[in-house]
Design an enzyme around this catalytic site. Structure first.
Site, PDB file in Angstrom:
ATOM      1  N   SER A  21      37.376   6.664  56.491  1.00 27.18           N
ATOM      2  CA  SER A  21      36.129   6.247  55.841  1.00 27.18           C
ATOM      3  C   SER A  21      34.855   6.627  56.587  1.00 27.18           C
ATOM      4  O   SER A  21      33.761   6.438  56.057  1.00 27.18           O
ATOM      5  CB  SER A  21      36.132   4.736  55.607  1.00 27.18           C
ATOM      6  OG  SER A  21      36.148   4.033  56.833  1.00 27.18           O
TER       7      SER A  21
ATOM      8  N   LYS B 235      31.901  -4.099  55.000  1.00 27.09           N
ATOM      9  CA  LYS B 235      31.103  -3.080  55.683  1.00 27.09           C
ATOM     10  C   LYS B 235      29.613  -3.281  55.459  1.00 27.09           C
ATOM     11  O   LYS B 235      28.806  -3.073  56.376  1.00 27.09           O
ATOM     12  CB  LYS B 235      31.542  -1.686  55.227  1.00 27.09           C
ATOM     13  CG  LYS B 235      32.943  -1.341  55.697  1.00 27.09           C
ATOM     14  CD  LYS B 235      33.334   0.090  55.380  1.00 27.09           C
ATOM     15  CE  LYS B 235      34.688   0.408  56.000  1.00 27.09           C
ATOM     16  NZ  LYS B 235      35.073   1.812  55.814  1.00 27.09           N
TER      17      LYS B 235
END
EC number: 3.4.21.53
Length: 365
Positions: free
Chosen positions: A257, A302
């Site tokens: 990611s 996140k």
């Protein structure tokens, strides 16, 4: 004993029993929480995250932070009390254990997979950034992994360059499976390869590897849940030769990611001026060799982690926008991106103060 006292005692004992059960009985869940964020333009553990040699680099400013998610280990067994606490805690997310560790994946297997994905994301980030800058990168198809006890074991090796299958040139990893499955299980397939050692020697000597060999493998039947087909037991990938050295130094991080943020950090260091204009920008997203940004897991964690560190803008994969927008941390602008080009355009708008032009995430995407 008075009835009221007996009732209170029974209730107390029942409560104690329930609490004990909640602590002792495991439930099939795992927990996600915000992890560290790291500025790809800065240092981590005393060393630059991005180190480029053999090419001019330029001073950068601001932040281009990659973000992470902490997850409980594969062998952690959550109890009911912990699960309830996690469900009530805004900054954590309780998910089915199989979501993080499908099909009984062990901690070792998960760590290995994450390490492989992280390594591949770094390579793709380099390719995407250099392509965006118009800097040529040489690429070829390789044997990425060989399955233990498969027909290919001992005949093909990780790092072998696949030039052709049955005499047909291989141009991309998907070609390998396509050509193999033209056969019926039990039939032979011929791979024309440059052995990994020969390829490594050629790269070290800055020459093109020319020594090839034909390897004949008898196919077998696939044993997964899909349609039965011929396989040899390898996965194909892509390797690259870069015109200069780009090292990404970041330990204890896994998964794919961070690809987008690495690519932007590399681009920033190779171009004059500052991509961020001094702003604190974070983000996430996988990236492929062509600069396409893909979705990731744990987006809500996140964005929380990024905002806690001071991020003002968050570059968000388009396919994650709807989930992220449902609970956006106060003061954080979610910017929708589909490609590295979208991200660069957004950074230009942020630098210039033209934030009304930013493609922002909504609950509809």
């Amino acid at each position: 004993m008075p009835r009221r006292t007996a009732t209170m005692l029974a209730s107390t004992l029942m409560l104690i029993a329930l609490l004990c059960a909640g602590v002792l009985i495991p439930v099939p869940y795992a927990e996600m929480s915000p992890g560290p964020t790291v500025n790809t333009l800065g240092n981590h553990d005393g060393a630059p995250v991005l180190q480029i040699t053999g090419h001019d680099t330029y001073k950068t400013s601001g932040n281009l932070n990659m973000t992470t998610v902490r997850v409980t280990s594969a062998d952690f067994r959550m109890n009911l009390v912990e699960a309830i606490y996690g469900w009530l805690d805004h900054d954590t997310k309780v998910v089915p254990h199989d979501t993080l560790y499908p099909n009984g994946t062990t901690e070792q297997q998960s760590s290995q997979q994450n390490a492989e994905e992280f390594s591949q994301s770094q390579e793709s980030a380099k390719v995407a950034a250099l392509k965006e800058l118009g800097i040529p990168v040489k690429s070829w198809v390789i044997v990425s992994t060989v399955v233990k006890d498969s027909p290919a074991e001992g005949k093909l090796h990780a790092g072998d360059v696949i030039k052709a299958v049955d005499g047909t040139a291989v141009k991309q990893p998907a070609d390998v499976a396509k050509f193999v499955t033209r056969h019926k299980p039990g039939q032979n397939v011929v791979f024309t390869v440059v052995p990994a050692k020969e390829q490594a020697a050629a790269e070290k000597a800055h020459r093109t590897a020319t020594k090839t060999q034909d390897v004949t493998i008898t196919t077998t039947t696939s044993d997964d849940s899909g349609a039965k087909r011929a396989i040899v037991g390898i996965s194909a990938g892509t390797d690259h030769t870069f015109p200069f050295t780009i090292d990404i130094k970041l330990a204890d991080v896994g998964g794919p990611s961070a690809g987008l943020m690495f690519a932007l950090g590399i681009y920033d260091k190779l171009t004059p001026g500052s991509l961020t204009g001094g702003k604190f920008i974070a983000g996430t997203g996988t990236i492929d060799d062509n600069g396409t940004v893909g979705p990731i897991g744990g987006i809500e964690m996140k964005t929380v982690g990024a905002r806690e560190k001071g991020a003002q803008y968050f570059l968000t994969p388009a396919d994650n926008c709807a989930s992220a927008a449902k609970d956006t941390p106060s003061g954080l602008t979610l910017v929708k991106v589909k490609t590295i080009g979208d991200a660069l355009d957004a950074l230009k708008d942020i630098r210039s103060g033209n934030t009304s032009a930013l493609p922002q995430c909504t609950t509809k995407g």
